[in-house]
Enzyme design. Structure first.
Site: not given
Ligand code: BG6
Length: 484
Positions: A18, A86, A177-178, A240, A337
């Site tokens: 947030a 909750v 899913d960002h 992703h 990582k």
């Molecule tokens: C997240 C994972 O979904 O994506 C993390 O849980 C990861 O472990 C991250 O570090 C990476 O996102 P970005 O946008 O920094 O590539």
């Protein structure tokens, strides 16, 4: 006038997501006029906070973004806090009253976005109370925005989905899913479907292989508690990477809207070849875990990890989408990582010309690279004549990098996704069926890996992963094109 009217109720309002992403993104939407007077935010979490304290926290989270105190103060005046457990029905009753009050005060027309930025084990219960305690309105829209992870395997995802769908129909569930909010990931469709040269070549007759790299330089940091239950396969591949695979291999949607696009993505994921035997899995997927080096701790020495942890911090694999256009095209993926660099990129390697009339040994395959991170851009590798006497070819790069000004204006992934949710556009959110097929694929691998402990640790920090990742491609006569 772009102004949207809505009430946001954020569960997990005191949390890291947030503060780091949601409040700054809401503020940017405010600066751009998508949010003006007719919006309000209720933050909830267990802690007892006053509205005033909450507003200060929100203000602090946007401190790099505002120039005028007045604007910041006006913005945060729309934020309200409510302590919340909750499972406590009384709290939902208070929440309902506050929500209705704010609805009147700001003329929000009953539009509500419920953002669940907390542990998935609460999703079902919260959705239920939202419905039974009438926090869901009957005269506006009600959208449920959910953070990952959506389950930890297919079975748990199905249970979660069943619970949610009792109260929120699929059309109103927005699974984040960002990566789908990233500019260059969204650009995949523009490149594929807006260019005849690519749309004509985007198939197994012209593409030799595809390589997707999502490497991170950081280790597991503070998140080992979660990561020990996940691993790179669940953390990055299930969501992703498979989303990127779907965007790269789906058939052209008949029009560019959420229904048509997601239909094609679902088909692509359904066509993923699921490996079933341990032999197939070991042949096509490899894993790694980082060792320590100097000051850098190995994964097993990090805080909150087991000293014999079998969790992978690296995955590489070869997968296939068995549809008409992509069967037989190996799609190599890798993520991990503590690798050499933080990079997200996609390399589309085309087949060589049918015959090399120049007899030049150095001729390279054409390659289109989509750079997602750290620098957004595109690169097309082609062969051309070398500027020298005689006649030799050389590879040259046609490249486009977003310039600094464009780059500065690229909206944050979360900003774009929040705006999409406000507008009701689900294109960049994952449909349940996508989640379903992704887990089916991942579960098969996970199952075999859980039964066969790996020989960890097996790669050093600052490298591109274990040797087996290079060997995976070498077996096919290929290599990773990106090799920092
Ligand atoms: C997240 C994972 O979904 O994506 C993390 O849980 C990861 O472990 C991250 O570090 C990476 O996102 P970005 O946008 O920094 O590539």
């Amino acid at each position: 006038n772009n102004e949207q009217k809505a009430l946001f109720i954020i569960f997990g309002g005191t949390g890291d997501l947030a503060k780091r992403k949601l409040y700054p993104s809401l503020f940017r939407l405010y600066q751009k006029g998508y949010l003006q007077n007719k919006f309000a935010v209720i933050g909830t979490a267990r802690r007892e906070w006053s509205d005033e304290h909450y507003r200060n926290v929100v203000k602090e989270s946007i401190k790099d973004l505002y120039l005028s105190e007045k604007v910041a103060d006006d913005f945060v005046s729309h934020f309200y806090y409510q302590a919340h457990h909750v499972s406590d029905v009384e709290h939902y009753k208070t929440l309902q009253k506050l929500a209705d009050e704010l609805d009147k005060k700001y003329a929000l027309c009953g539009n509500r976005l419920f953002y669940l930025a907390m542990s998935p084990r609460f999703f079902g219960e919260i959705s239920r109370y939202l419905k039974t305690e009438n926090i869901v309105t009957d005269h506006g829209y009600n959208r449920l925005i959910i953070e990952k992870p959506f389950g930890r395997d297919l079975a748990s995802a199905q249970i979660l989905n069943k619970e949610i769908e009792k109260y929120f129909p699929e059309e109103s569930v927005f699974r984040i899913d960002h990566y789908l909010g990233k500019e260059m990931i969204q650009n995949i469709s523009a490149i594929r479907f807006g260019n005849n040269i690519f749309s004509a070549l985007w198939n197994n007759r012209y593409i030799d292989n595809i390589q997707i790299t999502l490497s991170e330089a950081l280790g597991v940091e503070e998140r080992a508690g979660y990561y020990e239950t996940a691993g790179a396969l669940r953390d990055m591949v299930q969501n992703h990477i498979l989303q990127i695979v779907a965007l790269l291999t789906m058939n052209a949607p008949i029009s560019f809207n959420d229904v048509d696009i997601r239909r094609e993505k679902i088909s692509a994921l359904k066509a993923l070849k699921v490996y079933s035997t341990p032999e197939e899995i070991n042949e096509n997927f490899v894993r790694g875990q980082y060792a320590g080096l100097g000051d850098m701790k190995g994964y097993r020495e990090e805080k909150d990890t087991a000293e014999d942890s079998n969790i992978e911090t690296f995955v590489a694999g070869k997968l296939y989408v068995d549809n008409m256009n992509f069967s037989d095209v190996p799609i190599y993926i890798r993520t991990g990582k503590r690798m050499a660099v933080k990079t997200t990129r996609i390399d589309i390697v085309f087949k060589q010309v049918p015959t090399n009339i120049f007899k030049d040994s150095g001729m390279q395959a054409n390659m289109l690279t989509i750079n997602v991170d750290p620098q957004e851009g595109l690169n097309l590798r082609i062969n051309a004549k070398e500027v020298k006497p005689g006649f030799h070819t050389e590879s040259i790069n046609l490249s486009h990098l977003h310039d600094i000004e464009t780059k500065e204006n690229i909206p944050e992934a979360y900003e774009k996704l929040l705006l999409d949710a406000l507008l009701g556009d689900a294109t960049n959110f994952t449909h349940w069926e996508e989640v379903n097929y992704s887990w089916r694929f991942v579960d098969a691998i996970r199952h075999v890996w859980d039964l066969e402990p790996a020989d960890f640790p097996n790669y050093l920090p600052g490298t591109m992963g274990p040797k087996c990742s290079d060997e995976l491609l070498a077996k096919d006569g290929n290599h990773w094109e990106f090799n920092p």
